[in-house]
Enzyme design. Structure first.
Site, PDB file in Angstrom:
ATOM      1  N   ASN A 126       4.172   1.015   1.838  1.00 55.49           N
ATOM      2  CA  ASN A 126       3.789  -0.215   3.029  1.00 55.49           C
ATOM      3  C   ASN A 126       4.757  -1.762   2.437  1.00 55.49           C
ATOM      4  O   ASN A 126       3.308  -1.913   1.972  1.00 55.49           O
ATOM      5  CB  ASN A 126       3.181  -0.333   3.881  1.00 55.49           C
ATOM      6  N   SER A 139      -2.218  -3.199   6.593  1.00 58.61           N
ATOM      7  CA  SER A 139      -3.189  -3.407   6.475  1.00 58.61           C
ATOM      8  C   SER A 139      -5.041  -2.837   6.493  1.00 58.61           C
ATOM      9  O   SER A 139      -4.841  -1.644   5.201  1.00 58.61           O
ATOM     10  CB  SER A 139      -3.999  -3.080   8.289  1.00 58.61           C
ATOM     11  N   LYS A 168      12.504   2.638   4.908  1.00 61.70           N
ATOM     12  CA  LYS A 168      12.399   4.356   4.546  1.00 61.70           C
ATOM     13  C   LYS A 168      13.622   4.463   4.086  1.00 61.70           C
ATOM     14  O   LYS A 168      13.825   5.596   3.166  1.00 61.70           O
ATOM     15  CB  LYS A 168      12.696   4.931   5.971  1.00 61.70           C
ATOM     16  N   ARG A 208       0.838  -1.173   0.135  1.00 67.21           N
ATOM     17  CA  ARG A 208      -0.573  -0.154   0.512  1.00 67.21           C
ATOM     18  C   ARG A 208       0.810   1.208   0.138  1.00 67.21           C
ATOM     19  O   ARG A 208       1.553   1.288   0.539  1.00 67.21           O
ATOM     20  CB  ARG A 208      -0.916   0.320   0.875  1.00 67.21           C
ATOM     21  N   LYS A 264      12.878   9.923  10.643  1.00 67.81           N
ATOM     22  CA  LYS A 264      12.009   9.132  10.237  1.00 67.81           C
ATOM     23  C   LYS A 264      13.183   7.637  10.421  1.00 67.81           C
ATOM     24  O   LYS A 264      14.438   7.519   9.954  1.00 67.81           O
ATOM     25  CB  LYS A 264      10.972   8.843   9.047  1.00 67.81           C
ATOM     26  N   GLU A 311       7.764  -0.066  10.559  1.00 70.81           N
ATOM     27  CA  GLU A 311       7.187   0.220  10.173  1.00 70.81           C
ATOM     28  C   GLU A 311       6.299   0.079  11.240  1.00 70.81           C
ATOM     29  O   GLU A 311       6.100  -0.044  12.366  1.00 70.81           O
ATOM     30  CB  GLU A 311       6.660  -0.860  10.021  1.00 70.81           C
ATOM     31  N   GLY A 312       4.152   0.593  11.202  1.00 70.59           N
ATOM     32  CA  GLY A 312       3.379   0.647  12.037  1.00 70.59           C
ATOM     33  C   GLY A 312       2.769   1.487  13.186  1.00 70.59           C
ATOM     34  O   GLY A 312       2.040   1.845  13.800  1.00 70.59           O
ATOM     35  N   ARG A 335      -7.853   6.927   5.403  1.00 67.53           N
ATOM     36  CA  ARG A 335      -7.264   7.436   6.774  1.00 67.53           C
ATOM     37  C   ARG A 335      -7.590   9.077   7.212  1.00 67.53           C
ATOM     38  O   ARG A 335      -6.720   9.697   7.011  1.00 67.53           O
ATOM     39  CB  ARG A 335      -6.553   6.689   7.223  1.00 67.53           C
ATOM     40  N   GLU A 371       4.880   7.143   2.975  1.00 66.21           N
ATOM     41  CA  GLU A 371       6.087   6.114   2.196  1.00 66.21           C
ATOM     42  C   GLU A 371       5.072   4.474   1.420  1.00 66.21           C
ATOM     43  O   GLU A 371       3.526   4.782   1.043  1.00 66.21           O
ATOM     44  CB  GLU A 371       6.308   4.684   3.834  1.00 66.21           C
TER      45      GLU A 371
END
Length: 476
Positions: A147, A152, A307, A126, A366, A370-371, A452, A145
């Site tokens: 992913n 998810s 990254k 994604r 950064k 991740e997450g 989001r 970024e």
């Protein structure tokens, strides 16, 4: 056409109260659910996954641009994963100081040395963007970024479309409800998994979801499982611990866990250092990587999503190496890059440090993580960089221009939070799915999108982290 929700609807307290009741019930009926924090492994108590009351206005052109670019991003990630020299050069400074990335890289090297056991590659990723408002007021799509690991909310975003359409219809905004684009990433993601399973060539073998110990977000993943079951593809959910206890390879390097042959390992866990609680977990990761099972992602695709790789890709001429016959594709991808800067030792890195310390509010610092919840902003950048500006530990980070989106007004429906109108910022994700066997690309698609939204007071954060909420674009 009005861009957003009319003020007379937004400010009508009695209507809003009614809509909130309808919205929460509709979310539960659609399966937009999460287990509660207190009992993350039980479905006896669940609540709705946080979401916006209304969809957020998004201009159609950049929305379509993100979707159109996704197949090119799929190709880029896949090409990077097949280029060990590029990965070696790009990550050299990072692996010198970042133990987690270094351990992943050692697995990657071991697999290269032994030779890959499986020629089938499955990628579910994604690419996330914000709309940056330039000084001239123009909006441009800028990537945050990509992913490549456990991207998810493909399941939930397949259900929030009808949720927001229902809310708008109840609010009397029938025409507006048609401005929410169709979206079904769960079916597209599952389609790619099913294709990889089919190419593996054993009807008995299963798709193994490798899941976290705490599974609050189980329902999002279940939507993809249900799509696989519809296609008669058997699935199982296992944890690292299960692989440690019962994982083995036969003489053909076929992977077995709890007596089941595994055709596809779909990693939903393993992207953060704390996921590896013991050496046995690292051994389990290596066992899976060495196996005949199709890995999603495999170790080199995992590294392609770091990254540091993102920052190196922004250097002049690098994208062109991956698209030698398609300069226009390299140009289209580059147009979405925000400024990305190295913190390696040397004059370029020193320049980046000075720039960040002089104007910390213009940047995001950064780490290779991740997450959600890992990035560093504002005055904290100065604190972190002051402590390591002369030391090699700065090489574990990159610096990126801060993207400045235009805020919008909305209500965020978050369990136990007060209902109030909020200033919000949104992030658009495009889901990509691809399957390659050897040199042949079998599938390469954009399979949907995710929006989001979070309160503008928050710098960082994902849905699972409890900051952002699910949303839908209202195209104009």
């Amino acid at each position: 056409m009005a861009q957003g929700i009319p003020d007379d609807v937004m400010m009508n307290a009695a209507l809003i109260k009614d809509l909130v009741d309808v919205a929460k019930d509709a979310a539960l009926q659609q399966g937009v659910l999460m287990r509660i924090q207190e009992t993350p492994n039980s479905s006896e108590m669940v609540t709705y996954t946080s979401f916006t009351l209304f969809p957020t206005p998004v201009p159609k052109a950049p929305f379509l641009q993100a979707l159109a670019l996704q197949t090119h991003y799929n190709t880029l990630v896949d090409k990077i994963s097949q280029d060990p020299d590029f990965l070696q050069d790009a990550l050299a400074s990072t692996i010198a100081v970042d133990d987690f990335t270094a351990r992943l890289f050692r697995i990657h090297q071991q697999i290269l040395k032994e030779g890959r056991s499986q020629s089938i590659v499955l990628g579910l990723n994604r690419s996330d963007y914000m709309l940056d408002q330039g000084e001239d007021g123009k909006l441009s799509l800028k990537q945050i970024e990509i992913n490549t690991f456990a991207a998810s909310f493909g399941g939930h975003s397949s259900r929030t479309t009808d949720l927001h359409r229902t809310i708008l219809k109840v609010a009397g905004l029938l025409e507006d409800s048609q401005r929410i684009p169709d979206n079904n990433p769960a079916a597209g993601l599952a389609g790619a998994v099913a294709k990889a399973w089919e190419l593996y060539g054993s009807e008995r073998a299963v798709v193994m979801f490798l899941v976290e110990d705490n599974q609050r977000n189980v329902f999002d993943q279940r939507f993809i499982e249900y799509e696989l079951w519809k296609r008669n593809v058997p699935t199982t959910r296992k944890r690292f611990e299960d692989v440690c206890k019962s994982g083995s390879l036969d003489q053909d390097k076929r992977l077995f866990v709890d007596g089941l042959e595994v055709a596809v390992v779909y990693f939903r866990n393993g992207y953060m250092p704390q996921n590896y609680v013991s050496e046995q977990y690292w051994d389990a990761r290596l066992l899976m990587e060495r196996s005949m099972a199709v890995k999603c992602p495999d170790i080199s695709t995992h590294l392609a999503g770091t990254k540091k790789v993102q920052q190196v890709l922004a250097k002049p001429g690098v994208l062109e190496k991956f698209f030698p016959d398609q300069p226009q594709v390299a140009e289209q991808i580059r147009a979405t890059f925000a400024g990305l800067y190295t913190l390696d030792m040397g004059p370029d890195g020193d320049k980046t440090v000075a720039m960040a310390l002089a104007a910390p509010d213009r940047f995001v610092l950064k780490p290779q993580r991740e997450g959600g919840g890992n990035n560093i902003y504002g005055s904290e950048i100065c604190e972190v960089l002051e402590g390591m500006k002369e030391g090699t530990e700065r090489m574990a980070y990159i610096l990126m221009d801060k993207i400045l989106p235009t805020p919008s007004k909305n209500y965020l429906l978050i369990r136990d939070a007060p209902l109030q109108i909020s200033n919000c910022l949104s992030e658009l994700g495009a889901f990509g799915a691809y399957v390659r066997r050897g040199k042949d690309t079998v599938m390469n698609e954009c399979v949907g999108h995710l929006l989001r939204t979070k309160g503008s007071e928050h710098s960082d954060g994902g849905v699972a982290a409890g900051v952002a909420v699910l949303d839908n674009p209202l195209l104009f």
